[in-house]
Design an enzyme around this catalytic site. Structure first.
Site, PDB file in Angstrom:
ATOM      1  N   ASP A 249      -5.064  -4.216 -14.587  1.00 20.78           N
ATOM      2  CA  ASP A 249      -5.253  -5.391 -13.728  1.00 20.78           C
ATOM      3  C   ASP A 249      -3.895  -6.059 -13.552  1.00 20.78           C
ATOM      4  OD1 ASP A 249      -5.795  -7.836 -12.615  1.00 20.78           O
ATOM      5  OD2 ASP A 249      -7.287  -8.445 -14.105  1.00 20.78           O
ATOM      6  N   HIS A 268      -0.469  -9.616   0.735  1.00 21.70           N
ATOM      7  CA  HIS A 268      -1.249 -10.133   1.875  1.00 21.70           C
ATOM      8  C   HIS A 268      -2.730 -10.291   1.532  1.00 21.70           C
ATOM      9  CE1 HIS A 268      -3.331  -6.641   4.255  1.00 21.70           C
ATOM     10  NE2 HIS A 268      -3.353  -6.372   2.977  1.00 21.70           N
TER      11      HIS A 268
HETATM   12  C1  LIG Z   1      -4.627  -3.280   0.434  1.00 20.65           C
HETATM   13  S1  LIG Z   1      -4.722  -2.079  -0.838  1.00 20.65           S
HETATM   14  C2  LIG Z   1      -3.083  -1.394  -0.788  1.00 20.65           C
HETATM   15  C3  LIG Z   1      -2.979  -0.071  -1.472  1.00 20.65           C
HETATM   16  C4  LIG Z   1      -1.608   0.627  -1.316  1.00 20.65           C
HETATM   17  N1  LIG Z   1      -0.539  -0.158  -1.892  1.00 20.65           N
HETATM   18  C5  LIG Z   1      -1.358   0.928   0.156  1.00 20.65           C
HETATM   19  O1  LIG Z   1      -0.561   0.230   0.778  1.00 20.65           O
HETATM   20  O2  LIG Z   1      -1.983   1.863   0.690  1.00 20.65           O
HETATM   21  C6  LIG Z   1      -4.697  -3.091  -2.312  1.00 20.65           C
HETATM   22  C7  LIG Z   1      -4.745  -2.312  -3.600  1.00 20.65           C
HETATM   23  O3  LIG Z   1      -4.738  -3.248  -4.679  1.00 20.65           O
HETATM   24  C8  LIG Z   1      -5.614  -2.751  -5.701  1.00 20.65           C
HETATM   25  N2  LIG Z   1      -6.035  -3.881  -6.535  1.00 20.65           N
HETATM   26  C9  LIG Z   1      -6.796  -4.942  -6.182  1.00 20.65           C
HETATM   27  N3  LIG Z   1      -6.933  -5.795  -7.216  1.00 20.65           N
HETATM   28  C10 LIG Z   1      -6.253  -5.247  -8.256  1.00 20.65           C
HETATM   29  C11 LIG Z   1      -6.002  -5.673  -9.589  1.00 20.65           C
HETATM   30  N4  LIG Z   1      -6.489  -6.849 -10.052  1.00 20.65           N
HETATM   31  N5  LIG Z   1      -5.242  -4.897 -10.388  1.00 20.65           N
HETATM   32  C12 LIG Z   1      -4.727  -3.703  -9.917  1.00 20.65           C
HETATM   33  N6  LIG Z   1      -4.923  -3.254  -8.639  1.00 20.65           N
HETATM   34  C13 LIG Z   1      -5.677  -4.014  -7.835  1.00 20.65           C
HETATM   35  C14 LIG Z   1      -6.739  -2.133  -4.899  1.00 20.65           C
HETATM   36  O4  LIG Z   1      -7.514  -1.231  -5.661  1.00 20.65           O
HETATM   37  C15 LIG Z   1      -5.985  -1.461  -3.751  1.00 20.65           C
HETATM   38  O5  LIG Z   1      -5.618  -0.148  -4.078  1.00 20.65           O
END
Ligand SMILES: C[S@@+](CC[C@H](N)C(=O)[O-])C[C@H]1O[C@@H](n2cnc3c(N)ncnc32)[C@H](O)[C@@H]1O
Length: 358
Positions: A249, A268
């Site tokens: 996380d 974002h």
């Molecule tokens: C908008 S996506 C972007 C993914 C990648 N960076 C891309 O540009 O294709 C946001 C990512 O943040 C991850 N995410 C959301 N909350 C999270 C958390 N608390 N800890 C780790 N990862 C998290 C999601 O699983 C997702 O893969």
């Protein structure tokens, strides 16, 4: 009405998407607004076609509406009307009146196996559209409307509904594919030795970065239920020896000692207080002289058309997040003890925003 020579009169360009019309007649202005409004129907038609897998069903050649209806458990007459609209948009073509439909080159990316497939993105668009049913909640509160409709915050929902989670991850990969080469070509990653991709999704960016930084070791951090896909991607790219994939996380802990922290399309998703918390974690974890590189769209000033202005409303509805201007990024970074060094634009709508410790 289409003139006999088959050429349609040029539709007036909608505001915010193309040329402005300084002395537009009032009736043309009204038509333009209605045209913009009708795009809702076009996007719903595309989403439905993607959900039904129409692109894949047409991969081997033209098929009639009746044939496609049998394959998709829909009514032939209703499906015909959907296909006819997609024909009018240039996505399909009705090879003869009432006859079989074929994919056009413009409709090709509806196929799952197209090199620039957008099938998952369009199909996931149905989820986004549903969140917009409660969009006035976002407008009144500045918060996400997604939980109002789906009963849970966006990422919790994706964890609980693996079929939508997988569709979202596939959509992220589709949207990253054309962007990653533009991003990697505009920044020198070769000097880095330990690169952390925070929220690295399925590893598309990290795979490309490690190919241009042969001395570097990569670490991908994402939610535990997402990292399986990243492990697969890294394995398929032959990068297992050079990349570690960690489930965790990013609000709790970010891998330590990196000299480069990449965050693509992460900030974002979050309002300022949450985005600052992620950045503070990176600053605390990073090596002396480390850098943070954000890959985000930067909202241009004024009326300038830019994809960030559409995404901005989507991300408000889904997560209560926002697309930011350069000034907003500088201020966010400063709140986390970081200084914006430079903004590098790329041939894609994304920019690289490089920052260092104050
Ligand atoms: C908008 S996506 C972007 C993914 C990648 N960076 C891309 O540009 O294709 C946001 C990512 O943040 C991850 N995410 C959301 N909350 C999270 C958390 N608390 N800890 C780790 N990862 C998290 C999601 O699983 C997702 O893969």
């Amino acid at each position: 009405m289409t003139p006999p020579d088959g050429h349609r009169p040029a539709a007036p360009a909608p505001r915010g998407q193309g040329e402005r019309v300084p002395d537009e007649k009032p009736e043309d202005a009204a038509s333009r607004l209605l045209e913009m409004h009708d795009r809702l129907i076009h996007s719903r038609a595309l989403q439905t076609a993607a959900e039904l897998g129409i692109g894949d069903l047409l991969a081997d050649g033209p098929r009639t509406a009746a044939d496609l209806a049998a394959a998709t458990s829909t009514r032939p007459d209703a499906l015909y009307r959907l296909l006819r609209l997609l024909g009018a948009c240039g996505v399909l073509t009705e090879t003869e009146p009432g006859g079989p439909f074929a994919l056009t080159p413009s409709g090709g990316p509806l196929r799952s196996d197209h090199p620039f497939s957008v099938r998952s993105t369009l199909a996931f668009g149905g989820v986004i559209a549903t969140a917009f049913n409660a969009w006035t909640h976002s407008l009144r509160t500045g918060e996400a409307s997604f939980p109002e409709v789906f009963g849970a915050p966006f990422f919790d929902y994706l964890e609980d509904r693996p079929e939508h989670g997988a569709l979202f991850n596939a959509a992220m990969e589709e949207m990253s594919r054309p962007v990653v080469s533009a991003v990697v070509g505009c920044y020198d990653f070769a000097a880095a030795r330990r690169i952390v991709d925070v929220g690295g999704g399925n590893g598309t960016l990290m795979s490309a970065v490690l190919r241009t930084a042969p001395e570097a070791h990569g670490i991908i951090l994402d939610a535990p239920h997402v990292v399986g896909a990243a492990r697969g991607k890294i394995r398929d790219s032959g990068l297992e020896e050079r990349c570690t994939v960690v489930g965790g996380d990013f609000f709790q802990k970010v891998p330590e000692g990196g000299d480069l922290y990449l965050l693509k399309w992460i900030l974002h998703d979050w309002p300022d207080d949450r985005a600052t918390a992620i950045l503070r974690g990176c600053r605390q974890a990073m090596a002396e002289d480390g850098r943070v590189v954000l890959v985000e769209t930067v909202v241009p000033p004024g009326d300038t058309p830019h994809p960030s202005k559409t995404m901005d409303l989507s991300i408000l509805a889904l997560l209560g997040g926002l697309e930011r201007t350069e000034e907003q990024f500088a201020s966010l970074l400063a709140d986390a003890g970081l200084r914006l060094r430079r903004v590098v634009s790329t041939p894609s709508p994304f920019s690289l925003i490089e920052a260092e410790s104050v």
